[in-house]
Structures are given as C-alpha cells and as structure tokens.
Design a protein around this motif. Structure first.
Motif, PDB file in Angstrom:
ATOM      1  N   LYS A  19      40.743  53.953  47.857  1.00 47.35           N
ATOM      2  CA  LYS A  19      42.185  54.136  47.691  1.00 47.35           C
ATOM      3  C   LYS A  19      42.580  53.635  46.305  1.00 47.35           C
ATOM      4  CE  LYS A  19      42.935  55.243  52.063  1.00 47.35           C
ATOM      5  NZ  LYS A  19      43.399  56.535  52.487  1.00 47.35           N
ATOM      6  N   ILE A  20      43.548  54.301  45.687  1.00 50.47           N
ATOM      7  CA  ILE A  20      43.941  53.998  44.309  1.00 50.47           C
ATOM      8  C   ILE A  20      45.446  53.759  44.207  1.00 50.47           C
ATOM      9  CG2 ILE A  20      44.221  56.444  43.675  1.00 50.47           C
ATOM     10  CD1 ILE A  20      42.879  55.685  40.950  1.00 50.47           C
ATOM     11  N   ALA A  21      45.820  52.880  43.256  1.00 52.93           N
ATOM     12  CA  ALA A  21      47.234  52.623  42.957  1.00 52.93           C
ATOM     13  C   ALA A  21      47.376  52.438  41.447  1.00 52.93           C
ATOM     14  CB  ALA A  21      47.728  51.390  43.695  1.00 52.93           C
ATOM     15  N   GLY A  91      46.914  46.778  48.314  1.00 55.57           N
ATOM     16  CA  GLY A  91      45.651  46.686  49.041  1.00 55.57           C
ATOM     17  C   GLY A  91      44.689  47.790  48.633  1.00 55.57           C
ATOM     18  N   CYS A  92      44.706  48.150  47.365  1.00 57.94           N
ATOM     19  CA  CYS A  92      43.912  49.262  46.862  1.00 57.94           C
ATOM     20  C   CYS A  92      42.479  48.848  46.523  1.00 57.94           C
ATOM     21  CB  CYS A  92      44.581  49.869  45.633  1.00 57.94           C
ATOM     22  SG  CYS A  92      44.928  48.672  44.327  1.00 57.94           S
ATOM     23  N   ASP A  93      41.597  49.859  46.510  1.00 56.39           N
ATOM     24  CA  ASP A  93      40.218  49.664  46.064  1.00 56.39           C
ATOM     25  C   ASP A  93      40.111  49.821  44.551  1.00 56.39           C
ATOM     26  OD1 ASP A  93      39.072  49.544  48.776  1.00 56.39           O
ATOM     27  OD2 ASP A  93      39.687  51.655  48.860  1.00 56.39           O
ATOM     28  N   ILE A  94      41.006  50.621  43.996  1.00 56.99           N
ATOM     29  CA  ILE A  94      41.027  50.875  42.552  1.00 56.99           C
ATOM     30  C   ILE A  94      42.452  50.654  42.059  1.00 56.99           C
ATOM     31  CG2 ILE A  94      40.612  52.544  40.702  1.00 56.99           C
ATOM     32  CD1 ILE A  94      38.853  54.109  42.729  1.00 56.99           C
ATOM     33  N   HIS A 120      43.416  49.757  31.821  1.00 56.89           N
ATOM     34  CA  HIS A 120      42.604  48.766  32.542  1.00 56.89           C
ATOM     35  C   HIS A 120      42.406  49.273  33.956  1.00 56.89           C
ATOM     36  CE1 HIS A 120      42.390  45.214  29.793  1.00 56.89           C
ATOM     37  NE2 HIS A 120      43.165  46.054  29.141  1.00 56.89           N
ATOM     38  N   ILE A 121      41.150  49.286  34.372  1.00 54.84           N
ATOM     39  CA  ILE A 121      40.792  49.732  35.713  1.00 54.84           C
ATOM     40  C   ILE A 121      40.082  48.586  36.409  1.00 54.84           C
ATOM     41  CG2 ILE A 121      39.537  51.430  37.092  1.00 54.84           C
ATOM     42  CD1 ILE A 121      39.678  53.284  34.548  1.00 54.84           C
ATOM     43  N   ASN A 122      40.571  48.243  37.574  1.00 55.96           N
ATOM     44  CA  ASN A 122      40.029  47.131  38.327  1.00 55.96           C
ATOM     45  C   ASN A 122      39.608  47.639  39.702  1.00 55.96           C
ATOM     46  OD1 ASN A 122      39.537  44.758  39.665  1.00 55.96           O
ATOM     47  ND2 ASN A 122      41.494  43.810  39.176  1.00 55.96           N
ATOM     48  N   MET A 123      38.332  47.475  40.006  1.00 55.72           N
ATOM     49  CA  MET A 123      37.849  47.732  41.362  1.00 55.72           C
ATOM     50  C   MET A 123      37.503  46.358  41.923  1.00 55.72           C
ATOM     51  SD  MET A 123      35.525  51.166  40.911  1.00 55.72           S
ATOM     52  CE  MET A 123      35.255  51.389  42.651  1.00 55.72           C
ATOM     53  N   PRO A 124      38.464  45.733  42.617  1.00 56.90           N
ATOM     54  CA  PRO A 124      38.240  44.367  43.090  1.00 56.90           C
ATOM     55  C   PRO A 124      36.881  44.213  43.779  1.00 56.90           C
ATOM     56  CG  PRO A 124      40.455  45.076  43.595  1.00 56.90           C
ATOM     57  CD  PRO A 124      39.727  46.279  43.065  1.00 56.90           C
ATOM     58  N   HIS A 125      36.220  43.126  43.480  1.00 60.19           N
ATOM     59  CA  HIS A 125      34.920  42.779  44.056  1.00 60.19           C
ATOM     60  C   HIS A 125      33.768  43.619  43.530  1.00 60.19           C
ATOM     61  CE1 HIS A 125      37.498  40.489  46.645  1.00 60.19           C
ATOM     62  NE2 HIS A 125      37.997  41.576  47.178  1.00 60.19           N
ATOM     63  N   SER A 126      33.993  44.468  42.513  1.00 62.14           N
ATOM     64  CA  SER A 126      32.845  45.226  42.012  1.00 62.14           C
ATOM     65  C   SER A 126      32.861  45.449  40.501  1.00 62.14           C
ATOM     66  CB  SER A 126      32.696  46.563  42.751  1.00 62.14           C
ATOM     67  OG  SER A 126      33.777  47.418  42.483  1.00 62.14           O
TER      68      SER A 126
END
Length: 164
Positions: A19-21, A91-94, A120-126
């Motif tokens: 999921k993306i925001a 609560g996004c993945d991206i 800036h792109i953030n994929m939390p935990h990865s």
C-alpha cells in the motif's frame, strides 16, 4: 491516462500486496492523482496529503518549524521528514515525499535552481531512497518529469524489495 512508468509501478506494487501514500508539496497532489488513474489504484492507493505551504507541513505532518527554517521547505531534509510522517497517518508500506521548486520565488539559489526536485521514498522496515534532480522546463513539464522519475524509482525499489 496515467504515465506508463506509473502504470508499470502500480502493477508491481499490487503484485507485492503493498500500500502506498504520498505527501506532496511541489507536485500538489498530481502524483497521487496519477496513481488513482491506474487499474490497480483500489488495491494500492491509501491516500495523500498536499502540503504545499510550510505551515501545512508543520500542522498536519508535524514537521518542526526549526527544520523548515534551517533547511527551507524545499529541501532534502524536509522531504525526508514528510515521507517519514506518512506511515503514522496512513499505515502504508510505501511512503513518498516530494518537494521542490517549479517556479521562481521559493528558496532557489545558485546550488538549488528552479527545477530542483527532492523525492524521498520510505518502505518502513526495509528500504529508503533519497533522490535529488534538476529538471528543465515550465512548471507543468517539471512536475510531469518528476512523476515519471518517481515511477521509475519506485519500480526499482519494489523490485529490490521482491529480491530480499
């Protein structure tokens, strides 16, 4: 119709059940709009925030006024901060943050001319990616080029995520 890089990116995000925001300043919601035009939009797009004005960055996303004053609203540091704020809200993945200068009158300098865009792109935990690029053209052209670049960068990032 969404640009080809956004269509390809959306398919890949959907394939990976992500999921993306978005938090958008200079692109003013155009990036989220492009993703909404893809057939996978309902599977991947959680939403976005247009934070064009510095006070919106502060009031909605909680970006410290000191950071904005020290680095300017259109900076790598503020772009990272707006991207980092998204997972708490969506609560996004991206999480994608974009700021930049499409017209004169902002924080442009010789080192940061009009056309400078921060992504800036953030994929939390990865994974995390910071990108700065200077695009030529009128404001609309700068935004379109930024959107295409985001699609390319996201595709590369999600492909690397798949491999891990």
């Amino acid at each position: 119709m969404a640009s080809p890089s956004i269509v390809e990116c959306s398919k890949l995000i959907a394939k990976n059940n992500l999921k993306i925001a978005f938090a958008e300043s200079a692109t003013a919601g155009w990036l989220a709009s492009e993703f909404s035009l893809t057939e996978d939009s309902g599977k991947i797009l959680l939403g976005g925030i247009v934070c064009y004005d510095a006070t919106t960055k502060q009031d909605i996303l909680g970006i410290p006024e000191e950071l904005i004053e020290q680095c300017t609203p259109e900076s790598a540091e503020v772009t990272k901060a707006i991207a980092d704020a998204l997972p708490k809200l969506f609560g996004c993945d991206i999480a994608v943050g974009v700021t930049g200068l499409t017209t004169p009158g902002g924080s442009e300098t010789e080192d940061k001319p009009v056309g400078t865009m921060f992504i800036h792109i953030n994929m939390p935990h990865s994974r995390y990616m910071a990108h700065r690029e200077v695009f030529e053209g009128k404001p609309e052209e700068i935004i379109k080029k930024t959107i295409r670049r985001v699609g390319t960068l996201l595709t590369e990032m999600v492909e690397k995520h798949q491999e891990s």
